[in-house]
Motif scaffolding. Structure first.
Motif, PDB file in Angstrom:
ATOM      1  N   VAL A  77      51.009  78.790 -25.562  1.00  0.00           N
ATOM      2  CA  VAL A  77      51.644  79.252 -24.410  1.00  0.00           C
ATOM      3  C   VAL A  77      50.987  79.183 -23.196  1.00  0.00           C
ATOM      4  O   VAL A  77      51.472  78.722 -22.173  1.00  0.00           O
ATOM      5  CB  VAL A  77      52.337  80.446 -24.699  1.00  0.00           C
ATOM      6  N   ALA A  78      49.744  79.852 -23.185  1.00  0.00           N
ATOM      7  CA  ALA A  78      49.019  79.860 -21.832  1.00  0.00           C
ATOM      8  C   ALA A  78      48.655  78.560 -21.413  1.00  0.00           C
ATOM      9  O   ALA A  78      48.550  78.428 -19.941  1.00  0.00           O
ATOM     10  CB  ALA A  78      47.829  80.781 -22.008  1.00  0.00           C
ATOM     11  N   GLU A  79      48.363  77.607 -22.306  1.00  0.00           N
ATOM     12  CA  GLU A  79      47.771  76.421 -21.894  1.00  0.00           C
ATOM     13  C   GLU A  79      49.043  75.573 -21.294  1.00  0.00           C
ATOM     14  O   GLU A  79      48.948  74.904 -20.310  1.00  0.00           O
ATOM     15  CB  GLU A  79      47.384  75.577 -23.008  1.00  0.00           C
ATOM     16  N   HIS A  80      50.262  75.682 -21.842  1.00  0.00           N
ATOM     17  CA  HIS A  80      51.211  75.058 -21.167  1.00  0.00           C
ATOM     18  C   HIS A  80      51.881  75.424 -19.806  1.00  0.00           C
ATOM     19  O   HIS A  80      52.267  74.523 -19.031  1.00  0.00           O
ATOM     20  CB  HIS A  80      52.605  75.490 -22.302  1.00  0.00           C
ATOM     21  N   VAL A  81      51.432  76.574 -19.480  1.00  0.00           N
ATOM     22  CA  VAL A  81      51.918  77.255 -18.183  1.00  0.00           C
ATOM     23  C   VAL A  81      51.170  76.372 -17.169  1.00  0.00           C
ATOM     24  O   VAL A  81      51.447  76.205 -16.088  1.00  0.00           O
ATOM     25  CB  VAL A  81      51.814  78.807 -18.202  1.00  0.00           C
ATOM     26  N   LEU A  82      49.779  76.314 -17.530  1.00  0.00           N
ATOM     27  CA  LEU A  82      48.694  75.855 -16.400  1.00  0.00           C
ATOM     28  C   LEU A  82      48.419  74.093 -16.674  1.00  0.00           C
ATOM     29  O   LEU A  82      47.910  73.525 -15.980  1.00  0.00           O
ATOM     30  CB  LEU A  82      47.317  76.453 -16.613  1.00  0.00           C
ATOM     31  N   ARG A  83      49.204  73.668 -17.728  1.00  0.00           N
ATOM     32  CA  ARG A  83      49.001  72.229 -17.953  1.00  0.00           C
ATOM     33  C   ARG A  83      49.148  71.315 -16.767  1.00  0.00           C
ATOM     34  O   ARG A  83      48.492  70.263 -16.693  1.00  0.00           O
ATOM     35  CB  ARG A  83      49.813  71.700 -19.358  1.00  0.00           C
ATOM     36  N   ASP A  84      50.268  71.522 -15.818  1.00  0.00           N
ATOM     37  CA  ASP A  84      50.569  70.689 -14.510  1.00  0.00           C
ATOM     38  C   ASP A  84      49.592  70.792 -13.705  1.00  0.00           C
ATOM     39  O   ASP A  84      49.367  70.084 -12.894  1.00  0.00           O
ATOM     40  CB  ASP A  84      51.935  71.151 -14.261  1.00  0.00           C
ATOM     41  N   GLN A  85      48.827  71.872 -13.779  1.00  0.00           N
ATOM     42  CA  GLN A  85      47.753  72.074 -12.478  1.00  0.00           C
ATOM     43  C   GLN A  85      46.436  71.605 -12.909  1.00  0.00           C
ATOM     44  O   GLN A  85      45.716  71.125 -12.062  1.00  0.00           O
ATOM     45  CB  GLN A  85      47.486  73.623 -12.255  1.00  0.00           C
ATOM     46  N   MET A  86      45.993  71.759 -14.347  1.00  0.00           N
ATOM     47  CA  MET A  86      44.707  71.121 -14.759  1.00  0.00           C
ATOM     48  C   MET A  86      44.660  71.347 -16.325  1.00  0.00           C
ATOM     49  O   MET A  86      45.437  72.262 -16.804  1.00  0.00           O
ATOM     50  CB  MET A  86      43.445  72.101 -14.103  1.00  0.00           C
ATOM     51  N   SER A  87      43.793  70.554 -16.827  1.00  0.00           N
ATOM     52  CA  SER A  87      43.665  70.507 -18.453  1.00  0.00           C
ATOM     53  C   SER A  87      42.794  71.691 -18.532  1.00  0.00           C
ATOM     54  O   SER A  87      41.972  72.493 -17.614  1.00  0.00           O
ATOM     55  CB  SER A  87      42.696  69.422 -18.619  1.00  0.00           C
ATOM     56  N   THR A  88      42.724  72.237 -19.809  1.00  0.00           N
ATOM     57  CA  THR A  88      41.976  73.445 -20.496  1.00  0.00           C
ATOM     58  C   THR A  88      40.320  72.954 -20.164  1.00  0.00           C
ATOM     59  O   THR A  88      39.453  73.803 -19.629  1.00  0.00           O
ATOM     60  CB  THR A  88      42.202  73.687 -21.947  1.00  0.00           C
ATOM     61  N   GLU A  89      39.878  71.719 -20.553  1.00  0.00           N
ATOM     62  CA  GLU A  89      38.507  71.371 -20.150  1.00  0.00           C
ATOM     63  C   GLU A  89      38.334  71.387 -18.737  1.00  0.00           C
ATOM     64  O   GLU A  89      36.912  72.120 -18.540  1.00  0.00           O
ATOM     65  CB  GLU A  89      38.364  69.904 -20.522  1.00  0.00           C
ATOM     66  N   THR A  90      38.920  71.011 -17.919  1.00  0.00           N
ATOM     67  CA  THR A  90      38.724  71.241 -16.488  1.00  0.00           C
ATOM     68  C   THR A  90      38.634  72.808 -16.136  1.00  0.00           C
ATOM     69  O   THR A  90      37.615  72.949 -15.297  1.00  0.00           O
ATOM     70  CB  THR A  90      39.857  70.498 -15.734  1.00  0.00           C
ATOM     71  N   PHE A  91      39.588  73.769 -16.738  1.00  0.00           N
ATOM     72  CA  PHE A  91      39.599  74.990 -16.424  1.00  0.00           C
ATOM     73  C   PHE A  91      38.290  75.611 -16.830  1.00  0.00           C
ATOM     74  O   PHE A  91      37.688  76.460 -16.198  1.00  0.00           O
ATOM     75  CB  PHE A  91      40.878  75.522 -17.222  1.00  0.00           C
ATOM     76  N   MET A  92      37.840  75.170 -17.789  1.00  0.00           N
ATOM     77  CA  MET A  92      36.393  75.831 -18.481  1.00  0.00           C
ATOM     78  C   MET A  92      35.462  75.345 -17.810  1.00  0.00           C
ATOM     79  O   MET A  92      34.345  76.143 -17.514  1.00  0.00           O
ATOM     80  CB  MET A  92      36.221  75.422 -19.882  1.00  0.00           C
ATOM     81  N   ASN A  93      35.442  74.169 -17.173  1.00  0.00           N
ATOM     82  CA  ASN A  93      34.116  73.434 -16.323  1.00  0.00           C
ATOM     83  C   ASN A  93      34.199  74.307 -15.001  1.00  0.00           C
ATOM     84  O   ASN A  93      33.280  74.750 -14.615  1.00  0.00           O
ATOM     85  CB  ASN A  93      34.242  72.040 -16.027  1.00  0.00           C
ATOM     86  N   VAL A  94      35.425  74.436 -14.351  1.00  0.00           N
ATOM     87  CA  VAL A  94      35.512  75.178 -13.024  1.00  0.00           C
ATOM     88  C   VAL A  94      35.034  76.542 -13.044  1.00  0.00           C
ATOM     89  O   VAL A  94      34.132  77.148 -12.289  1.00  0.00           O
ATOM     90  CB  VAL A  94      37.045  75.106 -12.602  1.00  0.00           C
ATOM     91  N   TYR A  95      35.479  77.186 -14.373  1.00  0.00           N
ATOM     92  CA  TYR A  95      34.646  78.781 -14.290  1.00  0.00           C
ATOM     93  C   TYR A  95      33.675  78.732 -15.332  1.00  0.00           C
ATOM     94  O   TYR A  95      33.555  79.937 -15.585  1.00  0.00           O
ATOM     95  CB  TYR A  95      36.112  79.602 -14.925  1.00  0.00           C
ATOM     96  N   GLN A  96      32.911  77.874 -15.568  1.00  0.00           N
ATOM     97  CA  GLN A  96      31.584  77.649 -16.372  1.00  0.00           C
ATOM     98  C   GLN A  96      31.761  78.577 -17.591  1.00  0.00           C
ATOM     99  O   GLN A  96      30.839  79.333 -17.874  1.00  0.00           O
ATOM    100  CB  GLN A  96      30.432  78.199 -15.446  1.00  0.00           C
TER     101      GLN A  96
END
Length: 224
Positions: A77-96
């Motif tokens: 559910v959480a990934e679906h909400v943010l999928r249009d903005q960035m991928s989970t991999e990108t999210f994890m890289n941004v926030y280290q």
């Protein structure tokens, strides 16, 4: 008598020199976005800690499986909400976020780690019956033209969980490989996405072949 007027003016002057507060968000939509990002961050971290605890035998199998299924569902559910903005991999890289176990569980496997062996004959028979039912239910769903990811992924997840709980299956058991590959494909899509008709036909064919191999394995076990 203390001159409080001059003190007040000086205090006001000093306050005016301070840096203005920069708001994290300006609209309710932006606030909701930050809340969703915080939620995704918490789910990933919780999964990483859960996987570590399980590896270290800090929690039992039943507790691990229950909590892991809950986190996987919440992650979808959480990934679906943010999928249009960035991928989970990108999210994890941004926030280290260094969470390799969470990546494996949430993005690759999509189901809890199962523990084989140790089942009684009764439990083994129940697991076989469950697996048969999950195969039939999943294939029926595809035949009934269920195409959305959030319709098919839970069915495949239940089937994969049941398959991996079967004792004595080889590590390269073909039904496991087939179901796992489809889970990985669906995990890379959004919950509201639909699989194409060609993919649906291939999924049904793969499930039918996997079910045939599964029953063949059961017959070989009973005759040995």
């Amino acid at each position: 008598m203390v001159d409080r007027t001059g003190l007040g003016e000086r205090f006001a002057s000093e306050m005016s020199l301070e840096e203005p507060e920069v708001p994290l968000y300006e609209t309710s939509k932006e606030r909701q976005q930050y809340d969703e990002m915080a939620n995704l961050y918490a789910i990933i971290m919780a999964t990483e800690h859960l996987e570590r605890a399980f590896v270290q035998d800090a929690i039992d199998q039943k507790t691990y499986t229950y909590e892991c299924k809950r986190l996987i569902s919440q992650f979808g559910v959480a990934e679906h909400v943010l999928r249009d903005q960035m991928s989970t991999e990108t999210f994890m890289n941004v926030y280290q976020m260094d969470c390799p176990r969470a990546v494996e569980r949430l993005l690759v496997q999509g189901v809890p780690q199962a523990m084989k062996g140790g089942d009684s004959n009764v439990n083994h028979a129940a697991t076989v019956a469950e697996t048969v039912q999950y195969f039939i239910t999943t294939m029926d769903a595809v035949r009934l033209e269920q195409r959305y990811v959030d319709e098919l992924q839970p069915l495949l997840s239940d089937l994969m969980d049941s398959l991996t709980r079967l004792p004595e299956t080889p590590n390269d058991f073909e039904p496991n490989r087939v179901v796992q590959s489809w889970l990985q494909k669906l995990n890379a899509m959004r919950a509201v996405d639909e699989i194409e008709e060609g993919d649906a036909r291939q999924l049904l064919h793969d499930l039918d072949s996997a079910y045939t191999e599964f029953t063949r394995f059961l017959k070989s076990q009973s005759s040995s």
